[in-house]
Design a protein around this motif. Sequence first.
Motif, PDB file in Angstrom:
ATOM      1  N   ASN A  91      47.056   7.837  12.848  1.00  0.00           N
ATOM      2  CA  ASN A  91      47.129   8.269  14.249  1.00  0.00           C
ATOM      3  C   ASN A  91      45.784   8.755  14.762  1.00  0.00           C
ATOM      4  OD1 ASN A  91      49.790   7.774  14.959  1.00  0.00           O
ATOM      5  ND2 ASN A  91      50.492   9.630  13.924  1.00  0.00           N
ATOM      6  N   ASP A 174      49.021  10.395  25.593  1.00  0.00           N
ATOM      7  CA  ASP A 174      49.504  11.730  25.957  1.00  0.00           C
ATOM      8  C   ASP A 174      48.380  12.768  26.031  1.00  0.00           C
ATOM      9  OD1 ASP A 174      49.452  11.246  23.238  1.00  0.00           O
ATOM     10  OD2 ASP A 174      51.436  12.072  22.818  1.00  0.00           O
ATOM     11  N   LYS A 205      52.592   6.971  23.802  1.00  0.00           N
ATOM     12  CA  LYS A 205      52.695   7.971  22.743  1.00  0.00           C
ATOM     13  C   LYS A 205      52.714   7.336  21.352  1.00  0.00           C
ATOM     14  CE  LYS A 205      56.392  10.168  24.189  1.00  0.00           C
ATOM     15  NZ  LYS A 205      57.317  11.317  24.029  1.00  0.00           N
ATOM     16  N   GLU A 207      53.549   5.790  18.061  1.00  0.00           N
ATOM     17  CA  GLU A 207      54.805   5.611  17.323  1.00  0.00           C
ATOM     18  C   GLU A 207      55.991   6.300  18.006  1.00  0.00           C
ATOM     19  OE1 GLU A 207      55.528   7.849  13.736  1.00  0.00           O
ATOM     20  OE2 GLU A 207      53.837   9.177  14.094  1.00  0.00           O
ATOM     21  N   HIS A 208      55.703   7.164  18.994  1.00  0.00           N
ATOM     22  CA  HIS A 208      56.782   7.874  19.688  1.00  0.00           C
ATOM     23  C   HIS A 208      57.212   7.165  20.965  1.00  0.00           C
ATOM     24  CE1 HIS A 208      56.188  11.028  16.835  1.00  0.00           C
ATOM     25  NE2 HIS A 208      54.996  11.321  17.263  1.00  0.00           N
ATOM     26  N   GLY A 209      56.679   5.972  21.242  1.00  0.00           N
ATOM     27  CA  GLY A 209      57.111   5.238  22.416  1.00  0.00           C
ATOM     28  C   GLY A 209      56.224   5.483  23.622  1.00  0.00           C
ATOM     29  N   PHE A 220      62.107   6.305  29.458  1.00  0.00           N
ATOM     30  CA  PHE A 220      61.604   6.644  28.117  1.00  0.00           C
ATOM     31  C   PHE A 220      61.781   5.403  27.247  1.00  0.00           C
ATOM     32  CE2 PHE A 220      61.392   8.298  23.922  1.00  0.00           C
ATOM     33  CZ  PHE A 220      61.120   9.647  23.890  1.00  0.00           C
ATOM     34  N   PRO A 222      61.386   3.349  23.731  1.00  0.00           N
ATOM     35  CA  PRO A 222      61.177   3.588  22.300  1.00  0.00           C
ATOM     36  C   PRO A 222      60.006   2.768  21.777  1.00  0.00           C
ATOM     37  CG  PRO A 222      62.938   2.003  22.607  1.00  0.00           C
ATOM     38  CD  PRO A 222      62.518   2.449  23.988  1.00  0.00           C
ATOM     39  N   ALA A 223      59.470   3.160  20.635  1.00  0.00           N
ATOM     40  CA  ALA A 223      58.587   2.280  19.874  1.00  0.00           C
ATOM     41  C   ALA A 223      59.413   1.795  18.687  1.00  0.00           C
ATOM     42  CB  ALA A 223      57.360   3.029  19.387  1.00  0.00           C
ATOM     43  N   PRO A 225      60.325   1.499  15.113  1.00  0.00           N
ATOM     44  CA  PRO A 225      59.911   2.176  13.872  1.00  0.00           C
ATOM     45  C   PRO A 225      59.501   1.117  12.845  1.00  0.00           C
ATOM     46  CG  PRO A 225      62.052   2.982  14.648  1.00  0.00           C
ATOM     47  CD  PRO A 225      61.749   1.724  15.406  1.00  0.00           C
ATOM     48  N   LEU A 226      58.290   1.217  12.352  1.00  0.00           N
ATOM     49  CA  LEU A 226      57.735   0.183  11.468  1.00  0.00           C
ATOM     50  C   LEU A 226      57.589   0.710  10.052  1.00  0.00           C
ATOM     51  CD1 LEU A 226      54.949  -1.083  13.886  1.00  0.00           C
ATOM     52  CD2 LEU A 226      57.113  -2.225  13.376  1.00  0.00           C
ATOM     53  N   LEU A 299      67.853  -1.228  19.208  1.00  0.00           N
ATOM     54  CA  LEU A 299      67.351   0.091  18.807  1.00  0.00           C
ATOM     55  C   LEU A 299      67.714   1.184  19.805  1.00  0.00           C
ATOM     56  CD1 LEU A 299      65.330   1.549  16.831  1.00  0.00           C
ATOM     57  CD2 LEU A 299      63.559   1.029  18.523  1.00  0.00           C
ATOM     58  N   ALA A 300      67.713   0.833  21.095  1.00  0.00           N
ATOM     59  CA  ALA A 300      67.850   1.854  22.141  1.00  0.00           C
ATOM     60  C   ALA A 300      69.242   1.899  22.756  1.00  0.00           C
ATOM     61  CB  ALA A 300      66.816   1.601  23.241  1.00  0.00           C
TER      62      ALA A 300
ATOM     63  N   VAL B 187      60.377   5.043   8.512  1.00  0.00           N
ATOM     64  CA  VAL B 187      61.329   4.035   8.045  1.00  0.00           C
ATOM     65  C   VAL B 187      61.449   4.108   6.522  1.00  0.00           C
ATOM     66  CG1 VAL B 187      61.795   1.563   7.905  1.00  0.00           C
ATOM     67  CG2 VAL B 187      60.821   2.524  10.001  1.00  0.00           C
ATOM     68  N   LYS B 205      62.409  14.692  16.211  1.00  0.00           N
ATOM     69  CA  LYS B 205      60.995  14.675  16.570  1.00  0.00           C
ATOM     70  C   LYS B 205      60.702  15.510  17.818  1.00  0.00           C
ATOM     71  CE  LYS B 205      60.381  10.194  16.755  1.00  0.00           C
ATOM     72  NZ  LYS B 205      59.453   9.045  16.893  1.00  0.00           N
ATOM     73  N   ILE B 218      69.184   1.345  12.759  1.00  0.00           N
ATOM     74  CA  ILE B 218      68.368   2.420  13.337  1.00  0.00           C
ATOM     75  C   ILE B 218      68.688   2.580  14.815  1.00  0.00           C
ATOM     76  CG2 ILE B 218      66.045   3.368  13.602  1.00  0.00           C
ATOM     77  CD1 ILE B 218      64.953   1.384  11.695  1.00  0.00           C
ATOM     78  N   PHE B 220      67.075   4.830  18.153  1.00  0.00           N
ATOM     79  CA  PHE B 220      65.978   5.679  18.634  1.00  0.00           C
ATOM     80  C   PHE B 220      66.483   6.415  19.873  1.00  0.00           C
ATOM     81  CE2 PHE B 220      62.205   7.019  20.706  1.00  0.00           C
ATOM     82  CZ  PHE B 220      61.056   6.731  19.969  1.00  0.00           C
ATOM     83  N   LEU B 299      67.689   7.640  31.801  1.00  0.00           N
ATOM     84  CA  LEU B 299      66.341   7.681  31.215  1.00  0.00           C
ATOM     85  C   LEU B 299      66.078   6.523  30.274  1.00  0.00           C
ATOM     86  CD1 LEU B 299      63.828   9.589  30.761  1.00  0.00           C
ATOM     87  CD2 LEU B 299      65.090  10.510  28.810  1.00  0.00           C
TER      88      LEU B 299
END
Lengths: 305, 305
Positions: A91, A174, A205, A207-209, A220, A222-223, A225-226, A299-300, B187, B205, B218, B220, B299
């Motif tokens: 990061n 951010d 952000k 890895e935090h999206g 908002f 997502p990213a 997760p890898l 994912l979302a 992950v 988080k 997963i 998010f 959101l």
Amino acid sequence: MSLLSVGSVAFDALETPFGKTDKIIGGAATYITLSASYFTNKNNLVAVVGDDFPQEMIDILKGRAIDTTGLQIRPGEKTFFWSGKYHNDMNTRDTVDVQLNVMGDFDPILPTVYNDCEFLMLGNISPSVQKKVIERLPKRPKLIMLDTMNFWMDTAWDDLMDVIKLVDVLTVNDEEARQLSGQYSLVKAAAAIQAMGPQTVIIKKGEHGALLFHGGSIFFAPALPLEEVFDPTGAGDTFAGGFIGYLASTGDVSFNNMKRGIIYGSAMASFCVEKFGAERLFNLTIDEINERVAQFVKLAAFEIV
Amino acid sequence: MSLLSVGSVAFDALETPFGKTDKIIGGAATYITLSASYFTNKNNLVAVVGDDFPQEMIDILKGRAIDTTGLQIRPGEKTFFWSGKYHNDMNTRDTVDVQLNVMGDFDPILPTVYNDCEFLMLGNISPSVQKKVIERLPKRPKLIMLDTMNFWMDTAWDDLMDVIKLVDVLTVNDEEARQLSGQYSLVKAAAAIQAMGPQTVIIKKGEHGALLFHGGSIFFAPALPLEEVFDPTGAGDTFAGGFIGYLASTGDVSFNNMKRGIIYGSAMASFCVEKFGAERLFNLTIDEINERVAQFVKLAAFEIV
């Protein structure tokens, strides 16, 4: 619709916990335009390199149907060079070396064939150069997006304010949003930046999206997760290129379409980090991209009953 | 279905950039059980306090239909006390003082009226005490969830491993997940933790939302971007209480329902941080909670066309 991307095309030397590279091709505009090339087929590039820049790489850009008429090649001069080393958490990174070379006095000359520019992406370069591009276009594009960084906030604040007030979308991370606004809360930071001009603020952000602020609305994203981030270089530019490329391909700048753009941009960024440099962006397929976007949807997704 | 929450009920003294408090009511089980009380109406509590603990506060719990039969009041002893000071970014804090008092030798006695326990929430206390609770229940609950922290990883690793393998859901923050697993990638961290026992891992988080790992899937979850975080104390416990309270109220432990649980938990946490301590959880209305959940839906919603 046509997209014009302006920014650096460069050599990078990278070191991550997974290995290191010699000089490979980098630069914000390289990532932006490669990423956008998967969406819109009118991709124009304005940048500058030295005559040490390999023809093979220009051929890769042309192979992705990118118009390189605006890529200046300066005889006897050297391409912009950046060298960086990532910490173990990926990061944070240290800049090991910067050689501005041709970027030191970059004059963004716009070929007349680019005059129809409808979407403009100003990659992270000096705010005064970014402003020149806007001034030189005969007609204001439908959407102007600008990326910048803390360096310009520290060294060229007034120039940055001058160009920020001219753009529609600002994208920063951010920390940069906090520095630019003087606000810790990202909600307050975005509102303060919107008051500087841009109606839309995208806060990346990693890895935090990402957060998309558009007028009074928030999204908002997502990213993905890898398991492994191999090299984060260019992820933010790849994200921006996917976002604006998607908008340009649809011609739709509504909030709902921007949300889709964020997802496509995030999907492109998730490819970028899988290999060193921009390599992963040379030969993607539309199926791969759609499959990745489907992962974001999954994912979302949730449903309140 | 019935929920049993076990953990600390305490006095906290807090300092944030917005002000400071004298001793107010805190403790993981306080936040968990108050938050859960908005979902399931069979809320049982096992905890210990001294005779300095105010009857008024016990009445607030009872007013939320929480069964306090299992709340031990030890005559002549003092309630667990924690004092902390938040840094300006509100994401980090220093512990100023800890006085274990009655928590030093807490023996979790389970009233027989709690024998029907179907959902069990083990708040952040010593792993050996957490394990005792599981062993003392006559029948294994439908779902056991456990929260822990870095302190127990540093001081009671073997006990922690012993109890982790008995639970269904583990909830930790991102740093704790990395310490517990020795993996930086979340992950990989979640996969490593799943191999220790729990099929479900929730990684909190804070302002960046939460990740739910369930089997191979997963989710998010976003966090609500807030203008102001007044006091983050208890947000993680409030989240956990909302999550398991929602699951207990529906009796459904499927992945899709856990996703809804995460959203309800996140909504509850977004209330918690608006005032000092647990105060915001004393008098919420169902309409307020539903309205907050609707904000989460808005959101995170996007549609790929």
